[in-house]
Motif scaffolding. Sequence first.
Motif, short mmCIF file in Angstrom:
data_model
loop_
_atom_site.label_atom_id
_atom_site.label_comp_id
_atom_site.label_asym_id
_atom_site.label_seq_id
_atom_site.Cartn_x
_atom_site.Cartn_y
_atom_site.Cartn_z
N SER A 159 1.02 -1.21 0.01
CA SER A 159 -0.01 0.09 -0.02
C SER A 159 0.77 1.53 0.05
O SER A 159 2.18 1.24 -0.14
N GLN A 160 0.18 2.23 0.44
CA GLN A 160 1.13 3.78 -0.04
C GLN A 160 2.29 3.76 0.92
O GLN A 160 3.45 4.05 0.35
N THR A 161 2.13 3.43 2.17
CA THR A 161 3.36 3.68 2.98
C THR A 161 4.01 2.18 3.22
O THR A 161 4.49 1.83 4.29
N ALA A 162 3.51 1.08 2.81
CA ALA A 162 3.73 -0.34 2.86
C ALA A 162 3.44 -0.79 4.10
O ALA A 162 3.92 -1.71 4.72
N LYS A 163 2.44 -0.04 4.82
CA LYS A 163 1.71 -0.62 5.92
C LYS A 163 0.90 -1.95 5.74
O LYS A 163 0.89 -2.59 6.79
N TYR A 164 0.51 -2.06 4.65
CA TYR A 164 -0.26 -3.21 4.34
C TYR A 164 0.12 -3.87 3.07
O TYR A 164 0.79 -3.25 2.21
N LEU A 165 0.24 -5.26 2.83
CA LEU A 165 0.66 -5.94 1.73
C LEU A 165 -0.62 -6.80 1.19
O LEU A 165 -1.35 -7.34 1.87
N VAL A 166 -0.34 -7.19 0.01
CA VAL A 166 -1.35 -7.89 -0.75
C VAL A 166 -0.44 -9.05 -1.36
O VAL A 166 0.52 -8.72 -1.91
N SER B 69 -6.72 -15.53 -6.83
CA SER B 69 -7.04 -15.04 -5.34
C SER B 69 -6.08 -14.06 -4.77
O SER B 69 -4.96 -14.46 -4.94
N PHE B 70 -6.41 -13.42 -3.77
CA PHE B 70 -5.40 -12.42 -3.29
C PHE B 70 -5.90 -12.32 -1.36
O PHE B 70 -6.97 -12.64 -1.24
N ILE B 71 -5.06 -12.07 -0.83
CA ILE B 71 -5.33 -11.83 0.72
C ILE B 71 -4.38 -10.53 0.94
O ILE B 71 -3.42 -10.09 0.21
N ILE B 72 -5.07 -9.66 1.89
CA ILE B 72 -4.43 -8.53 2.52
C ILE B 72 -4.04 -8.73 3.75
O ILE B 72 -4.68 -9.44 4.55
N MET B 73 -2.98 -8.31 4.24
CA MET B 73 -2.26 -8.56 5.69
C MET B 73 -1.45 -7.16 5.99
O MET B 73 -1.14 -6.41 5.21
N PRO B 74 -1.36 -7.13 7.45
CA PRO B 74 -0.41 -5.95 7.63
C PRO B 74 0.97 -6.37 7.37
O PRO B 74 1.40 -7.42 7.31
N ASN B 75 1.81 -5.49 7.19
CA ASN B 75 3.24 -5.56 7.09
C ASN B 75 3.71 -5.84 8.56
O ASN B 75 3.68 -5.13 9.29
N ALA B 76 4.30 -6.79 8.69
CA ALA B 76 4.83 -7.51 10.05
C ALA B 76 6.08 -6.48 10.50
O ALA B 76 6.19 -6.57 11.69
#
Length: 369
Positions: A115-122, A165-172
Amino acid sequence: MGQAIELYSPIYNQFRYIQMIIAQIDNINKLKSPSKEKDLSQPAPTSLLNLNTAFDPMSNEVVRPPPVTLYYNECFARIRATSSVSADLKAEFVNAKAPGYLPSPGRSPTFFMSSQTAKYLVKELKPSEVPLFLGFVQDYATYLETHPDSLLIRYLLFFKIDQTSFIIMPNAFAPPAVGLSAIPPAQLHPRLKYDLKGSTVHRTSKGDAILKDNNCNRLFVFDQKTRATVVNNLKLDSLFLKQHGFLDYSLLVGVTSSLKRYGRFEQEHKLTSKSLNAIMVNSLVEQDLQLIQKEVTEQKIHAFLTTNSELCYLQIIDFFTVYTPKKQMEKFFKSFAHPADQLSVQTPDFYCERFQRFISEIIISDFGM
């Protein structure tokens, strides 16, 4: 993060569609899955997201995206509700202008987008992972609700665009949002990253950004209470994965530099303005460390301060592997060239036992040190 996505490439268009989906997150949270009992021939209750027309934030136009299917939406809504996911999930994707792209390091065609600041990943799911995930989702959501301190990666949304298929997760490794006085915020990003399994065969990184078991020549030292909490949660998580027949998962670790050093000046023997400044700044660092620990807890980030004042991010990832006949054959042939007990491929029982023993050896307390 990662490389730029070429304008209007297939991956770029996929991300545009994902933006349209996330733009509907408020409506998604209200969708209900079918109430009929689970049909084993169709193992996932699904919700269809009506995106016959949707606003495209890239082109500022209303467009017709491809068909979108949400899997087990109610389960993921429960996970989002307990994972401190708020309006920033929507903002992170809708406002992204140049999403990052991370190709898979292996032969797999899967990839990550940020995402924009890499807080979330797809992440794109492999076709073989989809049925494993579908059979796991309901227990997974319940487990995370009953074990809020679990160190399993949180999957926030699971959907299909056309046949992918995709999943969305927080960036660890996304750092906590804190206002700091003495510690530069950039120093809250990990300096070293590890992917650890507790095995040694083919577990050496050669110049990669993520180090592996054979590259890890250190221990992770916490106070006794923190160490007990971390090890206990990791053991509960690995037992849960074993119950579902999973193996080959990793402990993802990210470690910052020691944060205390940002308040240190070269000390002098005499009480001078310089040494007074050192005392004052060190006091600010102590306040910042307390603030970091508070914000990490409140923001539900899986990170802990070591006894050396490093911020240590911990998460269990990549647990969609089962002990198939193919995996059994892989273990059989590899055991001729390597110690069988050090192979990554093991039965779920053995893998869990070895993983627990491994984390108990590398995550230690400062007692007696």
